[in-house]
Design a protein around this motif. Structure first.
Motif, PDB file in Angstrom:
ATOM      1  N   GLN A  37       0.825  -1.207   0.000  1.00  0.00           N
ATOM      2  CA  GLN A  37       0.000   0.000   0.000  1.00  0.00           C
ATOM      3  C   GLN A  37       0.866   1.267   0.000  1.00  0.00           C
ATOM      4  OE1 GLN A  37      -3.208  -0.100  -0.558  1.00  0.00           O
ATOM      5  NE2 GLN A  37      -3.053  -2.348  -0.603  1.00  0.00           N
ATOM      6  N   LYS A  38       1.999   1.222   0.729  1.00  0.00           N
ATOM      7  CA  LYS A  38       2.913   2.368   0.755  1.00  0.00           C
ATOM      8  C   LYS A  38       3.482   2.638  -0.643  1.00  0.00           C
ATOM      9  CE  LYS A  38       4.532   1.606   5.516  1.00  0.00           C
ATOM     10  NZ  LYS A  38       5.717   1.211   6.328  1.00  0.00           N
ATOM     11  N   VAL A  39       3.923   1.568  -1.287  1.00  0.00           N
ATOM     12  CA  VAL A  39       4.508   1.730  -2.626  1.00  0.00           C
ATOM     13  C   VAL A  39       3.456   2.197  -3.615  1.00  0.00           C
ATOM     14  CG1 VAL A  39       5.702   0.558  -4.522  1.00  0.00           C
ATOM     15  CG2 VAL A  39       6.259  -0.039  -2.154  1.00  0.00           C
ATOM     16  N   ALA A  42       2.902   5.902  -3.234  1.00  0.00           N
ATOM     17  CA  ALA A  42       4.027   6.670  -3.779  1.00  0.00           C
ATOM     18  C   ALA A  42       4.050   6.579  -5.304  1.00  0.00           C
ATOM     19  CB  ALA A  42       5.332   6.146  -3.195  1.00  0.00           C
ATOM     20  N   HIS A  43       3.721   5.411  -5.825  1.00  0.00           N
ATOM     21  CA  HIS A  43       3.670   5.186  -7.275  1.00  0.00           C
ATOM     22  C   HIS A  43       2.651   6.115  -7.933  1.00  0.00           C
ATOM     23  CE1 HIS A  43       2.677   3.258 -11.070  1.00  0.00           C
ATOM     24  NE2 HIS A  43       1.488   2.904 -10.603  1.00  0.00           N
ATOM     25  N   LEU A  44       1.479   6.237  -7.328  1.00  0.00           N
ATOM     26  CA  LEU A  44       0.441   7.107  -7.868  1.00  0.00           C
ATOM     27  C   LEU A  44       0.813   8.584  -7.728  1.00  0.00           C
ATOM     28  CD1 LEU A  44      -2.712   5.222  -6.528  1.00  0.00           C
ATOM     29  CD2 LEU A  44      -1.829   5.247  -8.876  1.00  0.00           C
ATOM     30  N   GLU A  48       5.865   7.292 -11.233  1.00  0.00           N
ATOM     31  CA  GLU A  48       6.982   6.458 -11.667  1.00  0.00           C
ATOM     32  C   GLU A  48       6.570   4.989 -11.611  1.00  0.00           C
ATOM     33  OE1 GLU A  48      10.134   7.466  -9.026  1.00  0.00           O
ATOM     34  OE2 GLU A  48      10.715   9.253 -10.153  1.00  0.00           O
ATOM     35  N   PRO A  49       7.287   4.093 -12.330  1.00  0.00           N
ATOM     36  CA  PRO A  49       6.951   2.672 -12.315  1.00  0.00           C
ATOM     37  C   PRO A  49       6.950   2.107 -10.896  1.00  0.00           C
ATOM     38  CG  PRO A  49       8.501   3.138 -14.069  1.00  0.00           C
ATOM     39  CD  PRO A  49       8.389   4.390 -13.263  1.00  0.00           C
ATOM     40  N   PHE A  50       6.017   1.203 -10.651  1.00  0.00           N
ATOM     41  CA  PHE A  50       5.849   0.629  -9.316  1.00  0.00           C
ATOM     42  C   PHE A  50       7.148   0.006  -8.813  1.00  0.00           C
ATOM     43  CE2 PHE A  50       4.845  -2.668  -6.297  1.00  0.00           C
ATOM     44  CZ  PHE A  50       3.788  -2.170  -5.551  1.00  0.00           C
TER      45      PHE A  50
END
Length: 291
Positions: A37-39, A42-44, A48-50
């Motif tokens: 969920q953290k990634v 941050a991704h959204l 940047e790519p997950f």
């Protein structure tokens, strides 16, 4: 495990739907649900790519990301500690390394310049023992299987067979048993668990007369039969300058790749190999230098 092989076909392969990279990392145990969920957040936010975000956050390693990407794109690999494959099979364990990249370049050249509907069989030869012929043949078979080509690796080095060790297959029926009519094809062909497109035919029961056995018509008939079932057939051979078997195998294959070792193989030995093969109309497709 027995391996049943369908007749060879050039029909388009079905493309599988890709699983999201986050789900793969979660299933691998590389990410927890909370980390996921953290990634994702941050991704959204960053756009940047997950995977890049997860690495930047130090929640996964570059190696874990490469493994996940391989799964996402249905690119088969093996993982150290989870496979019976030998560490010498770098194409399986480190498919994004320099060695594997060199093999993929070689694969592309072979596909463009040699392999096709009528030429799919390739002998991998060396001048003398210890020059890496068997390891080269095994890794080359893996990169063809990673491409999705139905690949058969045959251990025709009846003097010192090693493919069953490299692939962790143990003692089993193989080439000699098929030639003698002592086994069935479906029993002798072994599927490699991590690579659904790859089958291995081990050397089988050690014979007292390798040269005579490989000179007989059943060996040629077996290669013809397998050529109708597989896209690529790779033959591991005994050293050409030490045993006559290698020349017989290369002649049956019609195409030959010479494996050499840097600072070990002599130029005069390469010349001798070519002099042996040229009169038999064997196409020497190139020379591979291993470190």
């Amino acid at each position: 495990m027995d391996a049943a092989v369908e007749p060879r076909s050039r029909l388009p392969r079905v493309t599988r739907p890709r699983i999201r990279i986050g789900e793969i990392l979660l299933n691998m145990g590389a990410l927890s649900e909370a980390d996921l969920q953290k990634v994702l957040a941050a991704h959204l936010d960053r756009g940047e790519p997950f995977g890049k975000v997860a690495v930047a956050m130090k929640l996964i390693t570059e190696g874990e990301l490469r493994s996940a990407l391989a799964q996402q794109f249905s690119y088969p690999i093996a993982r150290i500690g989870e496979s019976a494959l030998s560490p010498l099979l770098a194409a399986a364990y480190e498919p994004f390394g320099q060695y594997a990249e060199g093999l993929r370049t070689l694969r592309s050249q072979l596909l463009m310049r040699w392999m096709g509907e009528h030429d799919c069989t390739l002998a991998v030869c060396s001048a003398r023992s210890g020059e890496g012929c068997s390891v080269l043949a095994a890794n080359l078979a893996i990169v063809f299987a990673q491409l999705g080509e139905r690949t058969l690796l045959i251990d025709a080095n009846l003097r010192n067979p090693v493919q069953h060790h490299l692939f962790g297959l143990g003692e089993c029926d193989g080439l000699t048993d098929l030639i003698k009519g002592a086994s069935r094809t479906e029993k002798a062909l072994r599927k490699v668990a991590q690579f659904e497109s790859l089958n291995v035919l081990t050397a089988g029961t050690p014979p007292p007369n390798p040269q005579e056995l490989l000179s007989r018509l059943p060996f040629a008939q077996l290669l013809d039969e397998m050529a109708g079932r597989y896209d690529v057939i790779i033959l591991d051979t005994p050293p050409l300058l030490e045993f006559a078997d290698g020349q017989i195998i290369a002649t049956r294959a019609r195409g030959c790749l010479l494996g050499t070792r840097r600072d070990s193989t002599r130029l005069i030995d390469i010349a001798r190999m070519k002099a042996q093969l040229d009169p038999n109309l064997t196409h020497v497709l190139g020379t591979v230098i291993s470190g």
